[in-house]
Design an enzyme around this catalytic site. Structure first.
Site, PDB file in Angstrom:
ATOM      1  N   PRO A   9      47.231  41.699  27.675  1.00 50.00           N
ATOM      2  CA  PRO A   9      46.795  40.851  26.612  1.00 50.00           C
ATOM      3  C   PRO A   9      45.320  40.674  26.476  1.00 50.00           C
ATOM      4  O   PRO A   9      44.445  40.486  27.386  1.00 50.00           O
ATOM      5  CB  PRO A   9      47.533  39.539  26.929  1.00 50.00           C
ATOM      6  CG  PRO A   9      47.937  39.816  28.310  1.00 50.00           C
ATOM      7  CD  PRO A   9      47.985  41.011  28.573  1.00 50.00           C
ATOM      8  N   ASN A  10      44.709  40.678  25.074  1.00 47.51           N
ATOM      9  CA  ASN A  10      43.531  40.412  24.364  1.00 47.51           C
ATOM     10  C   ASN A  10      42.448  41.386  24.922  1.00 47.51           C
ATOM     11  O   ASN A  10      41.328  41.376  24.481  1.00 47.51           O
ATOM     12  CB  ASN A  10      43.025  39.058  25.316  1.00 47.51           C
ATOM     13  CG  ASN A  10      44.095  37.738  24.801  1.00 47.51           C
ATOM     14  OD1 ASN A  10      44.082  37.389  23.805  1.00 47.51           O
ATOM     15  ND2 ASN A  10      44.740  37.247  25.732  1.00 47.51           N
ATOM     16  N   ARG A  17      35.423  39.423  22.256  1.00 48.47           N
ATOM     17  CA  ARG A  17      35.868  38.462  23.320  1.00 48.47           C
ATOM     18  C   ARG A  17      34.986  38.110  24.395  1.00 48.47           C
ATOM     19  O   ARG A  17      34.653  39.102  25.353  1.00 48.47           O
ATOM     20  CB  ARG A  17      37.353  39.045  23.834  1.00 48.47           C
ATOM     21  CG  ARG A  17      37.943  38.374  25.119  1.00 48.47           C
ATOM     22  CD  ARG A  17      39.035  39.098  25.625  1.00 48.47           C
ATOM     23  NE  ARG A  17      39.694  38.400  26.497  1.00 48.47           N
ATOM     24  CZ  ARG A  17      40.069  38.645  27.675  1.00 48.47           C
ATOM     25  NH1 ARG A  17      40.587  39.667  27.908  1.00 48.47           N
ATOM     26  NH2 ARG A  17      40.817  37.955  28.821  1.00 48.47           N
ATOM     27  N   TYR A  22      32.844  40.003  29.519  1.00 48.80           N
ATOM     28  CA  TYR A  22      33.667  41.463  29.135  1.00 48.80           C
ATOM     29  C   TYR A  22      32.594  42.571  28.626  1.00 48.80           C
ATOM     30  O   TYR A  22      32.915  43.538  28.583  1.00 48.80           O
ATOM     31  CB  TYR A  22      34.891  41.299  28.478  1.00 48.80           C
ATOM     32  CG  TYR A  22      35.764  40.384  29.340  1.00 48.80           C
ATOM     33  CD1 TYR A  22      36.439  40.646  30.385  1.00 48.80           C
ATOM     34  CD2 TYR A  22      36.083  39.179  28.459  1.00 48.80           C
ATOM     35  CE1 TYR A  22      37.216  40.108  31.128  1.00 48.80           C
ATOM     36  CE2 TYR A  22      37.072  38.284  29.222  1.00 48.80           C
ATOM     37  CZ  TYR A  22      37.604  38.711  30.411  1.00 48.80           C
ATOM     38  OH  TYR A  22      38.438  37.724  31.158  1.00 48.80           O
ATOM     39  N   ASN A  73      45.081  47.465  33.843  1.00 47.53           N
ATOM     40  CA  ASN A  73      44.664  46.233  33.615  1.00 47.53           C
ATOM     41  C   ASN A  73      45.538  45.240  33.168  1.00 47.53           C
ATOM     42  O   ASN A  73      45.544  45.219  31.913  1.00 47.53           O
ATOM     43  CB  ASN A  73      43.375  46.372  33.154  1.00 47.53           C
ATOM     44  CG  ASN A  73      42.542  45.072  33.074  1.00 47.53           C
ATOM     45  OD1 ASN A  73      42.981  43.975  33.368  1.00 47.53           O
ATOM     46  ND2 ASN A  73      41.247  45.084  32.611  1.00 47.53           N
ATOM     47  N   ALA A  76      45.578  38.676  31.754  1.00 43.51           N
ATOM     48  CA  ALA A  76      46.252  37.538  32.355  1.00 43.51           C
ATOM     49  C   ALA A  76      47.302  37.575  33.050  1.00 43.51           C
ATOM     50  O   ALA A  76      47.691  36.694  33.840  1.00 43.51           O
ATOM     51  CB  ALA A  76      46.220  36.572  31.015  1.00 43.51           C
ATOM     52  N   HIS A  79      47.797  37.399  36.929  1.00 47.53           N
ATOM     53  CA  HIS A  79      47.739  36.418  37.626  1.00 47.53           C
ATOM     54  C   HIS A  79      49.153  35.489  37.471  1.00 47.53           C
ATOM     55  O   HIS A  79      49.187  34.466  38.084  1.00 47.53           O
ATOM     56  CB  HIS A  79      46.408  35.308  37.422  1.00 47.53           C
ATOM     57  CG  HIS A  79      45.431  36.223  37.187  1.00 47.53           C
ATOM     58  ND1 HIS A  79      44.713  36.746  38.156  1.00 47.53           N
ATOM     59  CD2 HIS A  79      44.607  36.378  36.041  1.00 47.53           C
ATOM     60  CE1 HIS A  79      43.614  37.432  37.482  1.00 47.53           C
ATOM     61  NE2 HIS A  79      43.430  37.084  36.141  1.00 47.53           N
ATOM     62  N   GLU A  97      44.667  49.349  40.109  1.00 45.56           N
ATOM     63  CA  GLU A  97      44.197  48.290  39.402  1.00 45.56           C
ATOM     64  C   GLU A  97      42.910  48.003  39.041  1.00 45.56           C
ATOM     65  O   GLU A  97      42.269  48.420  39.880  1.00 45.56           O
ATOM     66  CB  GLU A  97      44.686  47.025  40.190  1.00 45.56           C
ATOM     67  CG  GLU A  97      44.339  45.554  39.644  1.00 45.56           C
ATOM     68  CD  GLU A  97      44.692  44.428  40.666  1.00 45.56           C
ATOM     69  OE1 GLU A  97      44.604  44.551  42.117  1.00 45.56           O
ATOM     70  OE2 GLU A  97      44.857  43.098  40.251  1.00 45.56           O
ATOM     71  N   HIS A  99      39.944  45.615  36.913  1.00 41.66           N
ATOM     72  CA  HIS A  99      39.415  44.362  35.872  1.00 41.66           C
ATOM     73  C   HIS A  99      37.931  44.630  35.753  1.00 41.66           C
ATOM     74  O   HIS A  99      37.278  44.910  36.604  1.00 41.66           O
ATOM     75  CB  HIS A  99      39.515  43.182  37.153  1.00 41.66           C
ATOM     76  CG  HIS A  99      41.063  42.934  37.449  1.00 41.66           C
ATOM     77  ND1 HIS A  99      41.861  42.506  36.296  1.00 41.66           N
ATOM     78  CD2 HIS A  99      41.496  43.121  38.457  1.00 41.66           C
ATOM     79  CE1 HIS A  99      43.029  42.371  36.794  1.00 41.66           C
ATOM     80  NE2 HIS A  99      42.888  42.652  38.126  1.00 41.66           N
ATOM     81  N   ILE A 100      37.618  44.372  34.661  1.00 42.25           N
ATOM     82  CA  ILE A 100      36.198  44.771  33.921  1.00 42.25           C
ATOM     83  C   ILE A 100      35.360  43.542  34.426  1.00 42.25           C
ATOM     84  O   ILE A 100      34.339  44.017  34.890  1.00 42.25           O
ATOM     85  CB  ILE A 100      36.572  44.456  32.288  1.00 42.25           C
ATOM     86  CG1 ILE A 100      37.109  45.314  31.809  1.00 42.25           C
ATOM     87  CG2 ILE A 100      35.128  44.621  31.781  1.00 42.25           C
ATOM     88  CD1 ILE A 100      37.606  45.218  30.202  1.00 42.25           C
ATOM     89  N   ARG A 106      35.645  34.483  39.917  1.00 44.44           N
ATOM     90  CA  ARG A 106      35.919  33.210  38.762  1.00 44.44           C
ATOM     91  C   ARG A 106      36.814  32.339  39.346  1.00 44.44           C
ATOM     92  O   ARG A 106      36.744  32.010  40.443  1.00 44.44           O
ATOM     93  CB  ARG A 106      36.472  34.357  37.902  1.00 44.44           C
ATOM     94  CG  ARG A 106      35.430  35.395  37.139  1.00 44.44           C
ATOM     95  CD  ARG A 106      36.046  36.091  35.920  1.00 44.44           C
ATOM     96  NE  ARG A 106      36.172  35.326  34.748  1.00 44.44           N
ATOM     97  CZ  ARG A 106      37.049  35.809  33.860  1.00 44.44           C
ATOM     98  NH1 ARG A 106      37.278  36.974  33.518  1.00 44.44           N
ATOM     99  NH2 ARG A 106      37.341  34.974  32.791  1.00 44.44           N
TER     100      ARG A 106
HETATM  101  C1  DQA Z   1      40.688  40.770  33.400  1.00 40.29           C
HETATM  102  C2  DQA Z   1      40.470  39.580  34.155  1.00 40.29           C
HETATM  103  C3  DQA Z   1      41.666  38.563  33.757  1.00 40.29           C
HETATM  104  O1  DQA Z   1      41.686  37.487  34.842  1.00 40.29           O
HETATM  105  C4  DQA Z   1      41.670  38.091  32.299  1.00 40.29           C
HETATM  106  O2  DQA Z   1      42.781  37.385  32.302  1.00 40.29           O
HETATM  107  C5  DQA Z   1      41.519  39.154  31.503  1.00 40.29           C
HETATM  108  C6  DQA Z   1      40.820  40.550  32.018  1.00 40.29           C
HETATM  109  C7  DQA Z   1      39.431  41.611  33.320  1.00 40.29           C
HETATM  110  O3  DQA Z   1      39.581  42.857  32.990  1.00 40.29           O
HETATM  111  O4  DQA Z   1      38.281  41.088  34.125  1.00 40.29           O
HETATM  112  O5  DQA Z   1      42.047  39.228  30.369  1.00 40.29           O
HETATM  113  O6  DQA Z   1      41.862  41.447  33.550  1.00 40.29           O
END
Ligand code: DQA
Length: 147
Positions: A9-10, A17, A22, A73, A76, A79, A97, A99-100, A106
Site C-alpha cells: 500500500p501507498n 508521498r 522515500y 516490499n 505498511a 509490520h 524483502e 524497503h526503500i 524509524r
Molecule cells: C516501507 C517502510 C514501511 O514502514 C512503510 O509503511 C512503507 C514503505 C519502505 O519501503 O521503506 O509504506 O516499506
C-alpha cells in the site's frame, strides 16, 4: 527464470508521498528501474502493486508454480500482516524483502517485519536500488551461485 515483484500500500504514491523519506522518484520510475534490473540480470519480471492485503495474499498464492522467486516490499503490511507471512511460507518460494527507507532507524512500530520472517534476505535504506540488489540476489540464489 521468472521473478514476481510485489509492492504494498501507498507505494503507488511514490514521488508524492513523504519525499524526504522515500525520495522524489515516482512509482513509474521505480517500475522502470525494476525492468532495467531484470534485463540486466536476464530474468523475466512481473511487477504488481496493491493497496489491499488480501489481493497481495492472492497474488502470492498464484505465484506458486508460475514464478521462481518473489521480491516483496509489503510497505505498511510488513509490520502487521501475518496473512502475508503465511502466504509466503505456504508457497515457499525464495523471497527477498525490500524497503526503500531504513526502517531500522524509524518508529518502534516499524521494528517488526512479519513478512521478513519468510524472506532469505532484506535490503533496506538503499532507495530504489534495493530492488535491483534484490533481483540480482535472487538470480544468484536461483542460479545456484550462492546458497
Ligand atoms: C516501507 C517502510 C514501511 O514502514 C512503510 O509503511 C512503507 C514503505 C519502505 O519501503 O521503506 O509504506 O516499506
Amino acid at each position: 527464470m521468472k521473478i514476481l515483484v510485489l509492492n504494498g500500500p501507498n507505494l503507488n504514491l511514490l514521488g508524492l508521498r513523504e519525499p524526504d523519506i522515500y525520495g522524489s522518484g515516482t512509482y513509474a520510475a521505480l517500475e522502470e528501474l525494476i525492468r532495467a534490473a531484470a534485463a540486466e540480470a536476464e530474468v523475466e519480471v512481473e511487477i504488481f502493486q496493491s493497496n489491499h492485503e488480501g489481493v497481495l495474499v492472492d497474488k502470492i498464492q498464484q505465484a506458486y508454480g508460475v514464478f521462481d522467486g518473489i521480491v516483496i516490499n509489503p510497505a505498511a503490511y510488513t509490520h502487521t500482516s501475518v496473512a502475508i507471512l503465511d502466504a509466503l511460507k505456504a508457497v515457499a518460494l525464495p523471497a527477498v524483502e525490500v524497503h526503500i527507507s531504513d526502517v531500522s532507524k524509524r518508529e518502534a512500530f516499524r521494528q517488526i517485519s512479519y513478512a521478513g520472517l519468510a524472506c532469505c534476505k532484506t535490503y533496506m535504506g538503499l532507495g530504489f536500488e534495493g530492488y535491483r540488489q534484490a533481483i540480482l540476489h535472487l538470480k544468484d540464489l536461483l542460479g545456484g551461485k550462492i546458497s
